[in-house]
Design an enzyme around this catalytic site. Sequence first.
Site, PDB file in Angstrom:
ATOM      1  N   ASN A  39     -20.319-112.120  46.902  1.00  0.00           N
ATOM      2  CA  ASN A  39     -20.663-112.946  45.759  1.00  0.00           C
ATOM      3  C   ASN A  39     -20.820-114.385  46.246  1.00  0.00           C
ATOM      4  O   ASN A  39     -19.890-114.964  46.780  1.00  0.00           O
ATOM      5  CB  ASN A  39     -19.567-112.831  44.696  1.00  0.00           C
ATOM      6  CG  ASN A  39     -19.930-113.534  43.426  1.00  0.00           C
ATOM      7  OD1 ASN A  39     -20.229-114.723  43.436  1.00  0.00           O
ATOM      8  ND2 ASN A  39     -19.891-112.809  42.323  1.00  0.00           N
ATOM      9  N   HIS A  50     -24.498-111.843  43.009  1.00  0.00           N
ATOM     10  CA  HIS A  50     -23.277-111.030  43.050  1.00  0.00           C
ATOM     11  C   HIS A  50     -23.249-110.325  44.410  1.00  0.00           C
ATOM     12  O   HIS A  50     -24.250-110.318  45.142  1.00  0.00           O
ATOM     13  CB  HIS A  50     -23.301-109.999  41.935  1.00  0.00           C
ATOM     14  CG  HIS A  50     -22.966-110.570  40.594  1.00  0.00           C
ATOM     15  ND1 HIS A  50     -22.724-109.778  39.505  1.00  0.00           N
ATOM     16  CD2 HIS A  50     -22.818-111.844  40.161  1.00  0.00           C
ATOM     17  CE1 HIS A  50     -22.449-110.534  38.458  1.00  0.00           C
ATOM     18  NE2 HIS A  50     -22.506-111.800  38.830  1.00  0.00           N
ATOM     19  N   GLU A  52     -23.297-107.172  45.340  1.00  0.00           N
ATOM     20  CA  GLU A  52     -24.278-106.103  45.514  1.00  0.00           C
ATOM     21  C   GLU A  52     -25.687-106.677  45.670  1.00  0.00           C
ATOM     22  O   GLU A  52     -26.463-106.214  46.507  1.00  0.00           O
ATOM     23  CB  GLU A  52     -24.246-105.144  44.310  1.00  0.00           C
ATOM     24  CG  GLU A  52     -22.914-104.454  44.109  1.00  0.00           C
ATOM     25  CD  GLU A  52     -21.961-105.205  43.185  1.00  0.00           C
ATOM     26  OE1 GLU A  52     -21.086-104.560  42.610  1.00  0.00           O
ATOM     27  OE2 GLU A  52     -22.097-106.444  43.038  1.00  0.00           O
ATOM     28  N   SER A  77     -16.216-102.692  40.559  1.00  0.00           N
ATOM     29  CA  SER A  77     -17.119-101.942  39.687  1.00  0.00           C
ATOM     30  C   SER A  77     -18.353-102.787  39.350  1.00  0.00           C
ATOM     31  O   SER A  77     -18.222-103.938  38.938  1.00  0.00           O
ATOM     32  CB  SER A  77     -16.353-101.562  38.419  1.00  0.00           C
ATOM     33  OG  SER A  77     -17.112-100.726  37.593  1.00  0.00           O
ATOM     34  N   CYS A  79     -21.407-104.705  37.704  1.00  0.00           N
ATOM     35  CA  CYS A  79     -21.771-105.225  36.384  1.00  0.00           C
ATOM     36  C   CYS A  79     -23.118-104.639  35.957  1.00  0.00           C
ATOM     37  O   CYS A  79     -23.768-103.905  36.709  1.00  0.00           O
ATOM     38  CB  CYS A  79     -21.835-106.747  36.433  1.00  0.00           C
ATOM     39  SG  CYS A  79     -23.284-107.360  37.345  1.00  0.00           S
ATOM     40  N   CYS A  82     -26.048-105.603  38.466  1.00  0.00           N
ATOM     41  CA  CYS A  82     -26.010-104.865  39.726  1.00  0.00           C
ATOM     42  C   CYS A  82     -26.289-103.384  39.496  1.00  0.00           C
ATOM     43  O   CYS A  82     -26.950-102.736  40.314  1.00  0.00           O
ATOM     44  CB  CYS A  82     -24.674-105.090  40.424  1.00  0.00           C
ATOM     45  SG  CYS A  82     -24.442-106.833  40.883  1.00  0.00           S
ATOM     46  N   ASP A 142     -18.693-115.711  35.779  1.00  0.00           N
ATOM     47  CA  ASP A 142     -19.327-114.716  36.639  1.00  0.00           C
ATOM     48  C   ASP A 142     -19.686-113.457  35.881  1.00  0.00           C
ATOM     49  O   ASP A 142     -20.695-112.833  36.168  1.00  0.00           O
ATOM     50  CB  ASP A 142     -18.401-114.374  37.831  1.00  0.00           C
ATOM     51  CG  ASP A 142     -19.149-113.647  38.918  1.00  0.00           C
ATOM     52  OD1 ASP A 142     -20.072-114.249  39.516  1.00  0.00           O
ATOM     53  OD2 ASP A 142     -18.834-112.475  39.170  1.00  0.00           O
TER      54      ASP A 142
END
Length: 145
Positions: A39, A50, A52, A77, A79, A82, A142
């Site tokens: 991130n 982010h 990912e 996990s 979002c 992503c 975020d």
Amino acid sequence: MDEFFRAAVEQAELGLRGGGIPIGSVLVHDGRILGRGHNRRVQRESAILHGEMDALENAGRLPASVYARSVLYTTLSPCAMCTGAILLYRIPRVIIGENLTFMGEEELLRSRGVVVEVLQDPRCVELMKEFIQKNPSLWNEDIGL
């Protein structure tokens, strides 16, 4: 700990050391890491980097056939943003470090045929709990709160 998951955790720790949010990710294809990321919203003043998204960006432009045979490792996990990228590129498997501090769109991924594995890794939980406790407003920013 699997070497690829370890690489994602290392990315999360790198992000934290750099003043950012401790979420890391790697994209793996045929036993090789194609892209690493963490991130970087704070570091790059970005709306979208982010972990990912950073890993996908760092992997560069790839043929659809590569994504379709890849695995995305992430420490948290995913979002909605992503998750959308995972679905767009038809990445078939996602390995998640933890979902106790934040539950992303895992059910959406599963409903679209993505294999989702959650490890509940203690280091990932610790990184996020400590970060959220020390930086609640940044964390809320975020995740769009």
